[in-house]
Enzyme design. Sequence first.
Site, PDB file in Angstrom:
ATOM      1  N   CYS A   1       8.212   3.447 -11.151  1.00  0.00           N
ATOM      2  CA  CYS A   1       7.393   2.404 -11.767  1.00  0.00           C
ATOM      3  C   CYS A   1       6.678   3.012 -12.953  1.00  0.00           C
ATOM      4  O   CYS A   1       5.935   3.986 -12.801  1.00  0.00           O
ATOM      5  CB  CYS A   1       6.381   1.868 -10.744  1.00  0.00           C
ATOM      6  SG  CYS A   1       5.201   0.671 -11.416  1.00  0.00           S
TER       7      CYS A   1
ATOM      8  N   CYS B   1      10.311  -0.275 -18.472  1.00  0.00           N
ATOM      9  CA  CYS B   1       9.893  -0.793 -17.160  1.00  0.00           C
ATOM     10  C   CYS B   1      11.133  -0.765 -16.279  1.00  0.00           C
ATOM     11  O   CYS B   1      12.213  -1.195 -16.717  1.00  0.00           O
ATOM     12  CB  CYS B   1       9.353  -2.217 -17.275  1.00  0.00           C
ATOM     13  SG  CYS B   1       9.048  -3.033 -15.676  1.00  0.00           S
TER      14      CYS B   1
END
Length: 262
Positions: free
Chosen positions: A70, A177
């Site tokens: 993440c 991302c």
Amino acid sequence: MKIALMDSGIGLIAAAAAVRRLRPDADLVLSSDPDGMPWGPRSVQDVTERALAVAEAAAEHRPEALIVACNTASVHALPALRARLEPGIPVIGTVPAIKPAAAGAGPVAIWATPATTGSPYQRGLIRDFADGVEVTEVPCPGLADAVQHADEDAIDRTIAAAAALTPTDVRAVVLGCTHYELVAERIRAAVQQPGMPPLVLHGSAGAVAAQTLRRIGAGPDAESGAQGSLTVILSGRTSALPPAALAYTEGRLLQAAVSHAQ
């Protein structure tokens, strides 16, 4: 071998699939926080607290390493995660692939969440690894959430909006991302200009998987006949892969391995 991965949502399946391809025999623990997703709009303190909770749920399974799959958590919570878990469990963060993208020819665009776009962390990476290269930071509000829910219409809308902010002459796009890697080819189709050389996309999943194996002193063994297990933890609850994960190639790969093992 047991490797854990954590994320706010299903973005971690890109790195998990990369680990599975390198080491089919590895047991995988996937810990995410759908109850608190998205993390991007949250404060640094809130992200850190939620990331620690997700990491500790994974750590209970005694993995040999933890991948922070993440970007938001890596930006804001990596020092806290390492302070809590290391040296017992090596913690491997996810860094946007700005360095390899900048090494290529032509301008670069970095697609990231609004929280990461323009952050001191990302600006520091640009300064350190892309000095002299034309870089455009492209915020992608709503794209991670759309991918999380496999909302096809929302994915199309948010990709189109980000593509409209991307200069037409970019030669490489950094997927800043982990969720974005699940729709990489749709991003390519939206940004690729007719008559221009093929656009290069730079994700992090493959590099993070390889780095994790190096950290634990292991190498790839794609031909291993053994099949590792899959444990899924959703906001602290043991579960199956979320249905939305199966909308993506990576999720289906992970599910197929589990079905085969059974």
